[in-house]
Write a protein that holds these residues in place. Structure first.
Motif, PDB file in Angstrom:
ATOM      1  N   GLY A 177      62.329  63.488 -12.886  1.00  0.00           N
ATOM      2  CA  GLY A 177      61.009  63.106 -12.528  1.00  0.00           C
ATOM      3  C   GLY A 177      60.545  62.171 -11.508  1.00  0.00           C
ATOM      4  N   TYR A 178      61.494  61.334 -10.934  1.00  0.00           N
ATOM      5  CA  TYR A 178      60.452  60.584 -10.627  1.00  0.00           C
ATOM      6  C   TYR A 178      62.059  59.879  -8.891  1.00  0.00           C
ATOM      7  N   VAL A 179      61.124  59.187  -8.023  1.00  0.00           N
ATOM      8  CA  VAL A 179      62.077  59.053  -7.170  1.00  0.00           C
ATOM      9  C   VAL A 179      62.058  56.751  -6.598  1.00  0.00           C
ATOM     10  N   SER A 180      62.803  56.541  -6.789  1.00  0.00           N
ATOM     11  CA  SER A 180      62.762  55.289  -7.228  1.00  0.00           C
ATOM     12  C   SER A 180      63.198  54.655  -5.927  1.00  0.00           C
ATOM     13  N   PHE A 181      62.729  53.421  -5.080  1.00  0.00           N
ATOM     14  CA  PHE A 181      63.329  52.987  -4.277  1.00  0.00           C
ATOM     15  C   PHE A 181      62.609  51.261  -3.592  1.00  0.00           C
ATOM     16  N   VAL A 182      63.342  51.161  -3.042  1.00  0.00           N
ATOM     17  CA  VAL A 182      62.946  49.819  -2.214  1.00  0.00           C
ATOM     18  C   VAL A 182      61.562  50.156  -0.827  1.00  0.00           C
ATOM     19  N   ARG A 183      60.393  48.903  -1.274  1.00  0.00           N
ATOM     20  CA  ARG A 183      60.077  49.317  -0.212  1.00  0.00           C
ATOM     21  C   ARG A 183      59.700  47.291  -0.397  1.00  0.00           C
ATOM     22  N   ASP A 184      59.416  47.046   1.261  1.00  0.00           N
ATOM     23  CA  ASP A 184      59.127  45.660   1.612  1.00  0.00           C
ATOM     24  C   ASP A 184      59.606  44.534  -0.152  1.00  0.00           C
ATOM     25  N   GLN A 185      61.222  44.897  -0.150  1.00  0.00           N
ATOM     26  CA  GLN A 185      61.115  44.227  -0.887  1.00  0.00           C
ATOM     27  C   GLN A 185      61.232  43.716  -2.184  1.00  0.00           C
ATOM     28  N   ASN A 186      60.052  45.480  -3.351  1.00  0.00           N
ATOM     29  CA  ASN A 186      59.921  45.475  -3.990  1.00  0.00           C
ATOM     30  C   ASN A 186      60.259  46.834  -4.645  1.00  0.00           C
ATOM     31  N   LEU A 187      59.965  47.398  -6.071  1.00  0.00           N
ATOM     32  CA  LEU A 187      60.284  48.611  -6.485  1.00  0.00           C
ATOM     33  C   LEU A 187      59.322  49.353  -6.448  1.00  0.00           C
ATOM     34  N   TRP A 188      59.333  50.163  -5.886  1.00  0.00           N
ATOM     35  CA  TRP A 188      58.445  52.087  -5.836  1.00  0.00           C
ATOM     36  C   TRP A 188      58.911  52.924  -6.546  1.00  0.00           C
ATOM     37  N   ALA A 189      57.829  54.325  -7.172  1.00  0.00           N
ATOM     38  CA  ALA A 189      58.404  54.690  -7.734  1.00  0.00           C
ATOM     39  C   ALA A 189      57.075  55.859  -7.374  1.00  0.00           C
ATOM     40  N   MET A 190      58.009  56.897  -7.075  1.00  0.00           N
ATOM     41  CA  MET A 190      57.255  58.251  -6.557  1.00  0.00           C
ATOM     42  C   MET A 190      57.570  59.569  -8.033  1.00  0.00           C
ATOM     43  N   PRO A 191      56.536  60.201  -8.450  1.00  0.00           N
ATOM     44  CA  PRO A 191      56.773  61.516  -8.446  1.00  0.00           C
ATOM     45  C   PRO A 191      57.394  62.851  -7.719  1.00  0.00           C
ATOM     46  N   LEU A 192      58.567  63.350  -8.413  1.00  0.00           N
ATOM     47  CA  LEU A 192      59.478  63.781  -7.463  1.00  0.00           C
ATOM     48  C   LEU A 192      59.253  65.518  -6.880  1.00  0.00           C
ATOM     49  N   GLY A 193      58.021  65.679  -7.637  1.00  0.00           N
ATOM     50  CA  GLY A 193      57.083  66.864  -7.497  1.00  0.00           C
ATOM     51  C   GLY A 193      56.062  66.275  -6.382  1.00  0.00           C
ATOM     52  N   GLY A 194      55.493  65.583  -6.049  1.00  0.00           N
ATOM     53  CA  GLY A 194      54.504  65.308  -5.677  1.00  0.00           C
ATOM     54  C   GLY A 194      53.681  64.346  -5.749  1.00  0.00           C
ATOM     55  N   GLY A 195      52.991  63.710  -4.938  1.00  0.00           N
ATOM     56  CA  GLY A 195      51.829  62.511  -5.721  1.00  0.00           C
ATOM     57  C   GLY A 195      52.205  61.451  -5.606  1.00  0.00           C
ATOM     58  N   GLU A 196      51.302  60.666  -5.148  1.00  0.00           N
ATOM     59  CA  GLU A 196      51.476  59.036  -4.767  1.00  0.00           C
ATOM     60  C   GLU A 196      52.475  58.106  -5.799  1.00  0.00           C
ATOM     61  N   ALA A 197      53.323  56.914  -4.688  1.00  0.00           N
ATOM     62  CA  ALA A 197      53.597  56.443  -5.090  1.00  0.00           C
ATOM     63  C   ALA A 197      53.139  55.149  -5.549  1.00  0.00           C
ATOM     64  N   ARG A 198      53.891  54.248  -6.019  1.00  0.00           N
ATOM     65  CA  ARG A 198      53.210  53.302  -6.957  1.00  0.00           C
ATOM     66  C   ARG A 198      53.700  52.277  -7.320  1.00  0.00           C
ATOM     67  N   ALA A 199      54.028  50.509  -7.041  1.00  0.00           N
ATOM     68  CA  ALA A 199      54.655  49.261  -7.207  1.00  0.00           C
ATOM     69  C   ALA A 199      55.038  48.963  -8.439  1.00  0.00           C
TER      70      ALA A 199
END
Length: 213
Positions: A177-199
């Motif tokens: 359901g989601y893809v997680s990643f590191v951005r600016d040394q923080n953990l983020w998650a984003m819906p794989l189907g589309g939508g805004e990423a949130r920290a």
């Protein structure tokens, strides 16, 4: 380093043969000498494309349903650039799933990603250096030029992120359901189907830094 040592060794061997042959200078222009030049193994050819040892795929993975064997393969005209390929395990037919030159933006990598690649000893690699299958086997998460893309098996590709800082260490969640990643040394998650990423974390920036003291 090994390639550089090999190149120096080849150059030294070539020089020794030339010196030890005792052939007059005029013979260098003869038909036999020209034939040798055409097949000469030069430093340029050793480090050029395609690779002398042939195509060497990386990151071999089997799709969740076992029908595709995916890998990262160097281009014939640019040995350090990798594209995503798939082989049908039933028929043996191969096809390129993601062309890094057509899909990628060509943007320069962030300093954080450059350092991460150096630590992994793939600093010279370009294009696609990692990917992650979605659990349902219908799509593949592809990091490319600092952003994330979702590649479908029919050849279509959808861009998920478009940020100047880039995303590191992306992975698809176990349920897809989601893809997680590191951005600016923080953990983020984003819906794989589309939508805004949130920290998911907000205080990681500046806590870890790799570089010169």
């Amino acid at each position: 380093m090994r390639k550089w040592v090999l190149g120096l060794a080849l150059a030294s061997v070539g020089a020794s043969i030339a010196i030890g042959s005792g052939a007059p200078a005029m013979a260098a222009d003869g038909p036999a000498a020209q034939g040798r030049k055409q097949g000469e193994l030069t430093l340029g050819r050793v480090f050029g494309s395609p690779d002398l040892s042939g195509s060497q795929p990386r990151g071999l993975r089997l799709s969740p349903d076992g029908t595709l064997l995916t890998s990262l393969r160097p281009r014939a005209d640019e040995r350090e650039r990798l594209d995503l390929w798939a082989r049908d395990t039933r028929t043996g037919k191969e096809r390129m799933l993601v062309d890094s030159k057509k899909v990628g933006s060509g943007a320069e990598l962030s300093e954080a990603e450059k350092m991460q690649r150096e630590r992994a000893r793939i600093g010279g690699s370009k294009g696609i250096v990692a990917y992650d299958w979605a659990p349902d086997g219908k799509s593949i998460l592809v990091p490319l030029d600092g952003d994330l893309y979702l590649a479908n098996l029919d050849g279509t590709v959808r861009r998920l992120t478009n940020t100047p800082g880039g995303e590191l260490n992306p992975i698809v969640s176990p349920k897809g359901g989601y893809v997680s990643f590191v951005r600016d040394q923080n953990l983020w998650a984003m819906p794989l189907g589309g939508g805004e990423a949130r920290a998911l974390t907000k205080e990681g920036g500046g806590t870890v830094h790799f570089g010169e003291a």
